[in-house]
Design an enzyme around this catalytic site. Structure first.
Site, PDB file in Angstrom:
ATOM      1  N   ASN A  10       0.917  -0.882   0.080  1.00 53.70           N
ATOM      2  CA  ASN A  10      -0.350   0.174   0.121  1.00 53.70           C
ATOM      3  C   ASN A  10       0.822   0.932   0.349  1.00 53.70           C
ATOM      4  O   ASN A  10       1.734   1.882   0.765  1.00 53.70           O
ATOM      5  CB  ASN A  10      -0.973   0.016   0.941  1.00 53.70           C
ATOM      6  N   LYS A  12       0.051   4.514  -0.171  1.00 55.19           N
ATOM      7  CA  LYS A  12      -0.333   5.124   0.609  1.00 55.19           C
ATOM      8  C   LYS A  12      -0.156   6.776  -0.185  1.00 55.19           C
ATOM      9  O   LYS A  12      -0.304   6.564  -1.810  1.00 55.19           O
ATOM     10  CB  LYS A  12      -0.170   5.445   1.650  1.00 55.19           C
ATOM     11  N   HIS A  96      -9.940   0.939   4.899  1.00 55.68           N
ATOM     12  CA  HIS A  96      -8.393   1.123   5.911  1.00 55.68           C
ATOM     13  C   HIS A  96      -8.149   2.231   7.119  1.00 55.68           C
ATOM     14  O   HIS A  96      -9.665   2.978   6.569  1.00 55.68           O
ATOM     15  CB  HIS A  96      -6.831   1.551   4.649  1.00 55.68           C
ATOM     16  N   GLU A  98      -7.080   4.622   7.825  1.00 61.40           N
ATOM     17  CA  GLU A  98      -6.407   5.908   7.679  1.00 61.40           C
ATOM     18  C   GLU A  98      -7.661   6.597   6.989  1.00 61.40           C
ATOM     19  O   GLU A  98      -7.288   7.913   6.257  1.00 61.40           O
ATOM     20  CB  GLU A  98      -5.237   5.938   6.306  1.00 61.40           C
ATOM     21  N   GLU A 183      -4.439  -4.823  10.917  1.00 64.87           N
ATOM     22  CA  GLU A 183      -4.013  -4.047  10.815  1.00 64.87           C
ATOM     23  C   GLU A 183      -4.235  -2.995  11.865  1.00 64.87           C
ATOM     24  O   GLU A 183      -5.687  -1.995  12.178  1.00 64.87           O
ATOM     25  CB  GLU A 183      -3.921  -2.970   9.184  1.00 64.87           C
ATOM     26  N   GLY A 189       2.683   2.729  11.275  1.00 62.95           N
ATOM     27  CA  GLY A 189       3.453   3.118  11.023  1.00 62.95           C
ATOM     28  C   GLY A 189       4.087   4.266  11.581  1.00 62.95           C
ATOM     29  O   GLY A 189       5.626   5.158  11.597  1.00 62.95           O
ATOM     30  N   SER A 229       3.927  -1.608   9.969  1.00 63.06           N
ATOM     31  CA  SER A 229       4.948  -2.055  10.544  1.00 63.06           C
ATOM     32  C   SER A 229       5.996  -3.349  10.354  1.00 63.06           C
ATOM     33  O   SER A 229       6.523  -4.169  10.693  1.00 63.06           O
ATOM     34  CB  SER A 229       5.447  -1.923  11.659  1.00 63.06           C
TER      35      SER A 229
HETATM   36  P1  13P Z   1       3.811   0.578   7.879  1.00 60.22           P
HETATM   37  O1  13P Z   1       3.746  -0.779   6.735  1.00 60.22           O
HETATM   38  O2  13P Z   1       3.891   1.516   6.568  1.00 60.22           O
HETATM   39  O3  13P Z   1       3.174   0.345   8.874  1.00 60.22           O
HETATM   40  O4  13P Z   1       1.784   0.640   6.961  1.00 60.22           O
HETATM   41  C1  13P Z   1       1.184  -0.188   7.248  1.00 60.22           C
HETATM   42  C2  13P Z   1      -0.300  -0.201   6.394  1.00 60.22           C
HETATM   43  O5  13P Z   1      -1.274   0.830   6.761  1.00 60.22           O
HETATM   44  C3  13P Z   1      -0.555  -0.999   5.022  1.00 60.22           C
HETATM   45  O6  13P Z   1      -2.028  -0.901   4.469  1.00 60.22           O
END
Ligand code: 13P
Length: 276
Positions: A10, A12, A96, A98, A183, A189, A229
């Site tokens: 992803n 982002k 997600h 976010e 997640e 992150g 992560s």
């Molecule tokens: P990170 O791997 O940067 O922690 O992000 C995970 C994520 O949100 C994947 O959708």
């Protein structure tokens, strides 16, 4: 039938079109031909078409980071499942954290209301999942608890409710073919991945919730990724867990070397341990 592990990147809100195309050109030779693992990248909307063209005939599939449920119409800023099919998508991430506005790294300068600016809820996620499946795209449905929810001992309840609400009204067959991603919001992150045994335990909880609602066949078939992560160092621990069928990778997917190492780990695990 054994579950094939699935590693998805992803990206982002990162990378221009040129950067995205360059990344997959570096990635493809590193992962094509490995076998035993499904692979996808999910670029930002602006890069979907060009990255999709660059991926043609490769073993890396294309996914979108979000989708709207209507086919077309007065929905400013949205992308429909038909549009995603048009640019060659196989997958769409849905729900997600976010997009739900439950940020992994809360921005202290934002009010609670502003931090939930994208506003996805279990209800809208459910509409998106149904639309995606209707158009034969594969949804990657994200669930996960926040840190306060975990600290209050509510992880299983929160995640179980999300799974039930987001998958409401689907058939067992539809659930068998989709992907869930566990997640934990606090692990996204932050560089602080969930410990592999605990991630495995929660993925097991998710699988049993699927089993309770959709039956044993769906619970055995549905793939459950872990995300938060994931990197080339912890991927082996996480992906070798019996309930974890791959990873949804954020930051490390922006680096062809790191992402391909994670894919390689999954391929080796698939061949050595469970799937062949
Ligand atoms: P990170 O791997 O940067 O922690 O992000 C995970 C994520 O949100 C994947 O959708």
């Amino acid at each position: 039938m054994a579950r094939v592990p699935f590693i998805a990147g992803n990206w982002k809100m990162n990378l221009t079109v040129a950067e995205g195309v360059a990344l997959v050109k570096e990635l493809m030779p590193r992962v094509n031909g490995l076998g035993g693992v499904d692979i996808a990248v999910c670029p930002p909307a602006t890069a979907l078409h060009s990255v999709g063209e660059a991926l043609a005939d490769s073993e890396v599939a294309l996914g979108a980071q979000d989708v709207f449920w209507a086919d077309s119409g007065a929905f400013t800023g949205m992308l429909s499942p038909l549009m995603l099919l048009d640019v060659g998508c196989t997958y769409a991430i849905v729900g997600h954290s976010e997009r739900r506005g439950r940020f992994g790294k809360p921005d202290e300068s934002l009010s609670e209301e502003a931090a939930r600016v994208f506003g996805d809820t279990d209800v809208s996620v459910n509409l998106k999942v149904k639309a995606v499946l209707e158009h034969k795209l594969i949804p990657i449905v994200c669930v996960g608890e926040t840190l306060p929810e975990r600290e209050a001992g509510r992880t299983d309840e929160i995640v179980g409710n999300q799974v039930q609400s987001c998958l409401a009204g689907l058939s067992a067959k539809q659930v068998s073919g989709l992907v869930l991603a566990y997640e934990p919001v606090w692990a996204i992150g932050t560089g602080r991945a969930c410990e592999a045994p605990e991630a495995n335990r929660v993925c097991g909880v998710i699988r049993s919730v699927v089993g309770d609602t959709f039956g044993a066949d769906a619970s055995k078939a549905v793939r459950i990724q872990y995300g938060g992560s994931v990197n080339e160092q912890n991927a082996h621990d996480l992906v070798s867990q019996p309930e974890i069928d791959g990873g949804l990778v954020g930051g490390a997917s922006l680096d062809a070397s790191k992402f391909s190492q994670i894919v390689q780990v999954a391929s080796v695990i698939a061949k050595d341990m469970r799937y062949v």
